[in-house]
Motif scaffolding. Structure first.
Motif, PDB file in Angstrom:
ATOM      1  N   LEU A 154      -7.011  34.767  32.524  1.00 49.05           N
ATOM      2  CA  LEU A 154      -6.756  36.278  32.002  1.00 49.05           C
ATOM      3  C   LEU A 154      -5.363  35.493  31.546  1.00 49.05           C
ATOM      4  CD1 LEU A 154      -7.972  38.702  34.244  1.00 49.05           C
ATOM      5  CD2 LEU A 154      -9.412  38.214  32.178  1.00 49.05           C
ATOM      6  N   SER A 155      -4.446  35.228  32.284  1.00 43.59           N
ATOM      7  CA  SER A 155      -3.233  34.431  31.794  1.00 43.59           C
ATOM      8  C   SER A 155      -3.102  34.340  30.230  1.00 43.59           C
ATOM      9  CB  SER A 155      -2.326  34.457  32.645  1.00 43.59           C
ATOM     10  OG  SER A 155      -2.633  32.988  32.250  1.00 43.59           O
ATOM     11  N   ARG A 156      -4.085  33.360  30.192  1.00 42.07           N
ATOM     12  CA  ARG A 156      -3.959  32.190  29.077  1.00 42.07           C
ATOM     13  C   ARG A 156      -4.580  32.675  28.296  1.00 42.07           C
ATOM     14  NH1 ARG A 156      -6.891  27.946  31.568  1.00 42.07           N
ATOM     15  NH2 ARG A 156      -5.714  27.882  33.607  1.00 42.07           N
ATOM     16  N   GLY A 157      -5.838  34.132  27.980  1.00 41.39           N
ATOM     17  CA  GLY A 157      -6.556  34.400  27.175  1.00 41.39           C
ATOM     18  C   GLY A 157      -7.702  33.441  27.197  1.00 41.39           C
ATOM     19  N   THR A 158      -8.150  32.655  27.867  1.00 42.78           N
ATOM     20  CA  THR A 158      -9.353  30.865  28.033  1.00 42.78           C
ATOM     21  C   THR A 158     -10.341  31.911  28.022  1.00 42.78           C
ATOM     22  OG1 THR A 158      -8.234  30.474  29.439  1.00 42.78           O
ATOM     23  CG2 THR A 158      -7.573  29.498  26.833  1.00 42.78           C
ATOM     24  N   PHE A 159     -11.119  33.012  27.558  1.00 38.82           N
ATOM     25  CA  PHE A 159     -11.999  33.007  28.222  1.00 38.82           C
ATOM     26  C   PHE A 159     -13.251  33.484  27.487  1.00 38.82           C
ATOM     27  CE2 PHE A 159      -9.121  36.751  28.717  1.00 38.82           C
ATOM     28  CZ  PHE A 159     -10.296  37.652  27.769  1.00 38.82           C
ATOM     29  N   SER A 160     -14.239  33.479  27.891  1.00 39.60           N
ATOM     30  CA  SER A 160     -15.672  33.511  26.182  1.00 39.60           C
ATOM     31  C   SER A 160     -16.059  35.486  26.364  1.00 39.60           C
ATOM     32  CB  SER A 160     -16.610  33.031  27.052  1.00 39.60           C
ATOM     33  OG  SER A 160     -17.226  33.538  28.255  1.00 39.60           O
ATOM     34  N   ALA A 161     -16.683  36.011  24.851  1.00 36.94           N
ATOM     35  CA  ALA A 161     -16.804  36.668  25.420  1.00 36.94           C
ATOM     36  C   ALA A 161     -17.836  37.420  26.640  1.00 36.94           C
ATOM     37  CB  ALA A 161     -17.880  37.364  23.972  1.00 36.94           C
ATOM     38  N   ALA A 162     -18.783  36.465  26.856  1.00 44.74           N
ATOM     39  CA  ALA A 162     -19.529  36.889  27.362  1.00 44.74           C
ATOM     40  C   ALA A 162     -18.698  37.127  29.374  1.00 44.74           C
ATOM     41  CB  ALA A 162     -20.720  35.476  28.390  1.00 44.74           C
ATOM     42  N   PHE A 163     -18.199  36.720  29.427  1.00 47.27           N
ATOM     43  CA  PHE A 163     -17.077  36.526  30.790  1.00 47.27           C
ATOM     44  C   PHE A 163     -16.422  37.968  30.350  1.00 47.27           C
ATOM     45  CE2 PHE A 163     -13.040  36.584  32.932  1.00 47.27           C
ATOM     46  CZ  PHE A 163     -12.909  36.392  34.185  1.00 47.27           C
ATOM     47  N   MET A 164     -15.776  38.500  29.556  1.00 47.47           N
ATOM     48  CA  MET A 164     -14.976  39.576  28.865  1.00 47.47           C
ATOM     49  C   MET A 164     -16.716  40.698  30.065  1.00 47.47           C
ATOM     50  SD  MET A 164     -12.834  40.628  26.009  1.00 47.47           S
ATOM     51  CE  MET A 164     -14.145  42.590  25.302  1.00 47.47           C
ATOM     52  N   LEU A 165     -17.317  40.800  29.440  1.00 44.86           N
ATOM     53  CA  LEU A 165     -18.386  41.713  29.134  1.00 44.86           C
ATOM     54  C   LEU A 165     -18.991  42.289  30.543  1.00 44.86           C
ATOM     55  CD1 LEU A 165     -20.542  41.301  25.685  1.00 44.86           C
ATOM     56  CD2 LEU A 165     -18.750  43.140  26.210  1.00 44.86           C
ATOM     57  N   ALA A 166     -18.574  40.453  31.213  1.00 44.64           N
ATOM     58  CA  ALA A 166     -19.567  40.107  32.327  1.00 44.64           C
ATOM     59  C   ALA A 166     -18.365  41.464  32.757  1.00 44.64           C
ATOM     60  CB  ALA A 166     -19.306  38.894  32.968  1.00 44.64           C
ATOM     61  N   CYS A 167     -17.042  41.475  33.197  1.00 45.61           N
ATOM     62  CA  CYS A 167     -16.303  42.482  33.910  1.00 45.61           C
ATOM     63  C   CYS A 167     -16.271  43.014  33.457  1.00 45.61           C
ATOM     64  CB  CYS A 167     -14.833  41.139  33.276  1.00 45.61           C
ATOM     65  SG  CYS A 167     -14.396  39.320  33.735  1.00 45.61           S
ATOM     66  N   LEU A 168     -15.648  43.323  32.793  1.00 39.99           N
ATOM     67  CA  LEU A 168     -15.977  45.019  32.422  1.00 39.99           C
ATOM     68  C   LEU A 168     -17.268  45.274  32.733  1.00 39.99           C
ATOM     69  CD1 LEU A 168     -15.253  44.175  27.986  1.00 39.99           C
ATOM     70  CD2 LEU A 168     -14.042  45.793  29.360  1.00 39.99           C
ATOM     71  N   ASN A 169     -18.666  45.373  33.252  1.00 39.38           N
ATOM     72  CA  ASN A 169     -19.475  45.329  33.178  1.00 39.38           C
ATOM     73  C   ASN A 169     -19.758  45.750  34.731  1.00 39.38           C
ATOM     74  OD1 ASN A 169     -22.518  46.490  33.570  1.00 39.38           O
ATOM     75  ND2 ASN A 169     -22.981  44.280  34.624  1.00 39.38           N
TER      76      ASN A 169
END
Length: 125
Positions: free
Chosen positions: A100-115
């Protein structure tokens, strides 16, 4: 200025994986990153956006979206890790913090976190 065309270098990359996205990009309009010193510089998220046909220049706003949503919900990184574990995703708190601090994550990771935190809507304001 060098007359040698720029090249893409990536160790262990499956070039066959580019065939579909490149065909899709032929039919769309997008902006390539500037070439500096004979190379284009994109981070992981920008690269994914480019080959998904999205505007890679707006990735920074998306990177901050997950942090904003966590803050809005009052969730800590530790709580996020617990919630991810509840849905079968194993992450360490330090790894989540780094992503999260680097902003280096996939869209899949973001969607999993939001879920995981129960976000069914995104607040873009």
């Amino acid at each position: 200025m060098s007359k040698t065309p720029p090249s893409i270098e990536h160790t262990g990359f499956a070039w066959s994986a580019l065939i579909g996205p490149l065909k899709r990009l032929e039919d769309t309009s997008f902006t390539w990153p500037a070439i500096r010193d004979g190379a284009m510089a994109l981070n992981h998220a920008q690269f994914e956006a480019l080959f998904a046909g999205l505007d890679w220049r707006k990735v920074k706003a998306l990177e901050n979206l997950l942090k904003s949503e966590l803050k809005r919900k009052g969730e800590t990184y530790a709580q996020l890790v617990e919630r991810l574990a509840d849905i079968g995703i194993s992450e360490k708190e330090v790894n989540v913090a780094n992503k999260l601090s680097r902003g280096t994550f996939s869209a899949a990771f973001m969607l999993a976190c939001l879920n995981a935190i129960g976000s069914s809507q995104l607040h873009l304001d």
